[in-house]
Design a protein around this motif. Structure first.
Motif, PDB file in Angstrom:
ATOM      1  N   ALA A 252       0.844  -1.208  -0.066  1.00 33.18           N
ATOM      2  CA  ALA A 252      -0.079   0.026  -0.059  1.00 33.18           C
ATOM      3  C   ALA A 252       0.889   1.249  -0.171  1.00 33.18           C
ATOM      4  O   ALA A 252       0.468   2.024  -0.748  1.00 33.18           O
ATOM      5  CB  ALA A 252      -0.808   0.101   1.136  1.00 33.18           C
ATOM      6  N   ALA A 253       1.902   1.137   0.774  1.00 34.31           N
ATOM      7  CA  ALA A 253       2.743   2.279   0.937  1.00 34.31           C
ATOM      8  C   ALA A 253       3.198   2.739  -0.446  1.00 34.31           C
ATOM      9  O   ALA A 253       3.680   3.801  -0.941  1.00 34.31           O
ATOM     10  CB  ALA A 253       3.745   2.073   2.047  1.00 34.31           C
ATOM     11  N   PHE A 254       4.049   1.521  -1.116  1.00 38.46           N
ATOM     12  CA  PHE A 254       4.514   1.836  -2.359  1.00 38.46           C
ATOM     13  C   PHE A 254       3.715   2.333  -3.403  1.00 38.46           C
ATOM     14  O   PHE A 254       3.888   3.255  -4.102  1.00 38.46           O
ATOM     15  CB  PHE A 254       4.925   0.376  -2.759  1.00 38.46           C
ATOM     16  N   LEU A 255       2.514   1.668  -3.456  1.00 41.02           N
ATOM     17  CA  LEU A 255       1.246   2.492  -4.509  1.00 41.02           C
ATOM     18  C   LEU A 255       0.983   3.742  -4.098  1.00 41.02           C
ATOM     19  O   LEU A 255       0.673   4.582  -4.985  1.00 41.02           O
ATOM     20  CB  LEU A 255       0.369   1.483  -4.498  1.00 41.02           C
ATOM     21  N   GLU A 256       0.884   4.061  -2.713  1.00 39.80           N
ATOM     22  CA  GLU A 256       0.509   5.506  -2.365  1.00 39.80           C
ATOM     23  C   GLU A 256       1.763   6.417  -2.135  1.00 39.80           C
ATOM     24  O   GLU A 256       1.531   7.659  -1.650  1.00 39.80           O
ATOM     25  CB  GLU A 256      -0.161   5.294  -1.238  1.00 39.80           C
ATOM     26  N   LYS A 257       2.995   5.853  -2.543  1.00 44.77           N
ATOM     27  CA  LYS A 257       4.046   6.895  -2.821  1.00 44.77           C
ATOM     28  C   LYS A 257       4.147   7.691  -1.416  1.00 44.77           C
ATOM     29  O   LYS A 257       4.412   8.645  -1.144  1.00 44.77           O
ATOM     30  CB  LYS A 257       3.910   7.973  -3.684  1.00 44.77           C
ATOM     31  N   ARG A 258       4.114   6.648  -0.135  1.00 45.92           N
ATOM     32  CA  ARG A 258       4.586   7.214   1.247  1.00 45.92           C
ATOM     33  C   ARG A 258       5.550   6.219   1.953  1.00 45.92           C
ATOM     34  O   ARG A 258       5.810   5.091   1.565  1.00 45.92           O
ATOM     35  CB  ARG A 258       3.265   7.190   1.886  1.00 45.92           C
ATOM     36  N   VAL A 259       5.822   6.639   3.002  1.00 40.64           N
ATOM     37  CA  VAL A 259       6.726   5.947   3.802  1.00 40.64           C
ATOM     38  C   VAL A 259       6.003   4.824   4.659  1.00 40.64           C
ATOM     39  O   VAL A 259       5.149   5.193   5.475  1.00 40.64           O
ATOM     40  CB  VAL A 259       7.561   6.762   4.785  1.00 40.64           C
ATOM     41  N   PRO A 260       6.260   3.655   4.647  1.00 43.56           N
ATOM     42  CA  PRO A 260       5.472   2.569   5.190  1.00 43.56           C
ATOM     43  C   PRO A 260       5.956   2.579   6.745  1.00 43.56           C
ATOM     44  O   PRO A 260       6.839   3.093   7.287  1.00 43.56           O
ATOM     45  CB  PRO A 260       5.788   1.299   4.793  1.00 43.56           C
ATOM     46  N   THR A 261       4.827   2.046   7.350  1.00 41.66           N
ATOM     47  CA  THR A 261       5.103   1.845   9.064  1.00 41.66           C
ATOM     48  C   THR A 261       4.700   0.411   9.397  1.00 41.66           C
ATOM     49  O   THR A 261       3.769  -0.015   9.257  1.00 41.66           O
ATOM     50  CB  THR A 261       4.015   2.837   9.821  1.00 41.66           C
ATOM     51  N   PHE A 262       5.687  -0.183   9.850  1.00 36.95           N
ATOM     52  CA  PHE A 262       5.907  -1.451  10.229  1.00 36.95           C
ATOM     53  C   PHE A 262       5.344  -2.089  11.567  1.00 36.95           C
ATOM     54  O   PHE A 262       5.865  -1.229  12.293  1.00 36.95           O
ATOM     55  CB  PHE A 262       7.230  -2.318   9.566  1.00 36.95           C
ATOM     56  N   SER A 263       4.856  -2.867  11.843  1.00 37.84           N
ATOM     57  CA  SER A 263       4.355  -3.488  13.015  1.00 37.84           C
ATOM     58  C   SER A 263       5.008  -4.775  13.570  1.00 37.84           C
ATOM     59  O   SER A 263       4.787  -5.343  14.766  1.00 37.84           O
ATOM     60  CB  SER A 263       2.733  -3.789  13.171  1.00 37.84           C
ATOM     61  N   GLY A 264       5.712  -5.513  12.639  1.00 38.43           N
ATOM     62  CA  GLY A 264       6.224  -6.774  12.986  1.00 38.43           C
ATOM     63  C   GLY A 264       5.005  -7.893  12.799  1.00 38.43           C
ATOM     64  O   GLY A 264       5.228  -9.101  13.224  1.00 38.43           O
ATOM     65  N   ARG A 265       4.033  -7.632  12.259  1.00 40.55           N
ATOM     66  CA  ARG A 265       2.860  -8.533  12.389  1.00 40.55           C
ATOM     67  C   ARG A 265       2.387  -8.845  10.775  1.00 40.55           C
ATOM     68  O   ARG A 265       2.823  -8.221   9.989  1.00 40.55           O
ATOM     69  CB  ARG A 265       1.653  -8.054  13.077  1.00 40.55           C
TER      70      ARG A 265
END
Length: 265
Positions: A252-265
């Motif tokens: 989603a972050a790649f397609l939305e051109k934003r920095v992803p936020t990962f939770s480890g899940r």
């Protein structure tokens, strides 16, 4: 004073070998225990993504304690059968602990990496060297062999012919020569070593932690497994990672051109 200085910086752990007056030997029981314990702790901590190993003071690691060798004390004491057991239950715990670690390991080589200290650097996944670093597989000069797994690690990093040259001569090579031989990824000014190592660690840790650990495990498997075995393992792991929240967030972050936020899940 601890023989291993450990610092947690979010997902990045930095471990400094801290026996600078001896150039950071790793044959001391307290150092072996500290490294093994840290690896076990990191392995069980899903919030950790990268381990950096470096040395305090002028040297990275001198390997074995030569004074103890001379005195035949510490791990170098006893008859052959006792000595062999000292290696099995002593310094050989370090390569096992580091090799079994699922997070990437960076060696920031700040000075001389000699004997088992050279091997310790080779146990890492990635090596960055200060321009003051140097490397020597020096065992043969002492009339011994790499008792810590160096004969397994060094050829996998430098290639058999280069490793053989180092092991058969015991010669010291410079950081620049190590770079030319592919033993280190880059050589930087001494003052910039930790800045560069941390920058690399942050680039690694920016990725989803589950995928990062599974990638490390797959890379480790590829050292001994056939192509078919690696392909099968890849299919099984991939099928699970496709179900994770972090995978969905990454796409989603790649397609939305934003920095992803990962939770480890």
């Amino acid at each position: 004073m601890s023989c291993l200085l450990v610092r947690y910086d979010g997902p990045i752990v930095t471990a400094r070998l801290n026996l600078p007056e001896l150039r950071n030997p790793i044959s001391e029981p307290e150092m072996i225990e500290a490294i093994e314990s840290l690896c076990a702790e990191i392995q069980q901590n899903p919030s950790v993504s990268v381990l950096i190993i470096t040395g305090e003071g002028k040297g990275f690691s001198s390997g074995g304690n030569l004074q103890h060798m001379k005195e035949k004390s510490g791990m170098f004491a006893g008859e052959p059968e006792i000595l062999a057991e000292n290696y099995r239950t002593g310094i050989q715990r370090i390569p096992r602990a580091i090799y079994q670690l699922d997070v990437p390991v960076i060696a920031a080589v700040n000075g001389a990496a000699v004997g088992a200290g050279c091997d310790l650097a080779m146990m890492a996944d990635i090596r960055i060297a200060s321009d003051k670093a140097c490397f020597s597989e020096s065992f043969v000069k002492l009339g011994i062999i790499p008792g810590d797994g160096g004969a397994w690690f060094l050829p996998r990093v430098a290639g058999y012919a280069r490793a053989a040259e180092m092991a058969f001569t015991g010669d010291m090579i410079s950081a620049q020569q190590a770079l030319e031989w592919g033993m280190v990824s880059t050589v930087v000014a001494h003052e910039a070593l930790m800045t560069e190592a941390l920058a690399l660690a942050h680039r690694i840790a920016a990725n989803p932690p589950q995928a990062l650990r599974e990638t490390k495990k797959l890379m480790r498997l590829s050292r001994s497994a056939s192509l078919d075995e690696v392909l099968e393992a890849s299919a099984q792991v991939q099928s699970l990672l496709h179900q994770t929240e972090d995978h969905q967030e990454a796409v989603a972050a790649f397609l939305e051109k934003r920095v992803p936020t990962f939770s480890g899940r």
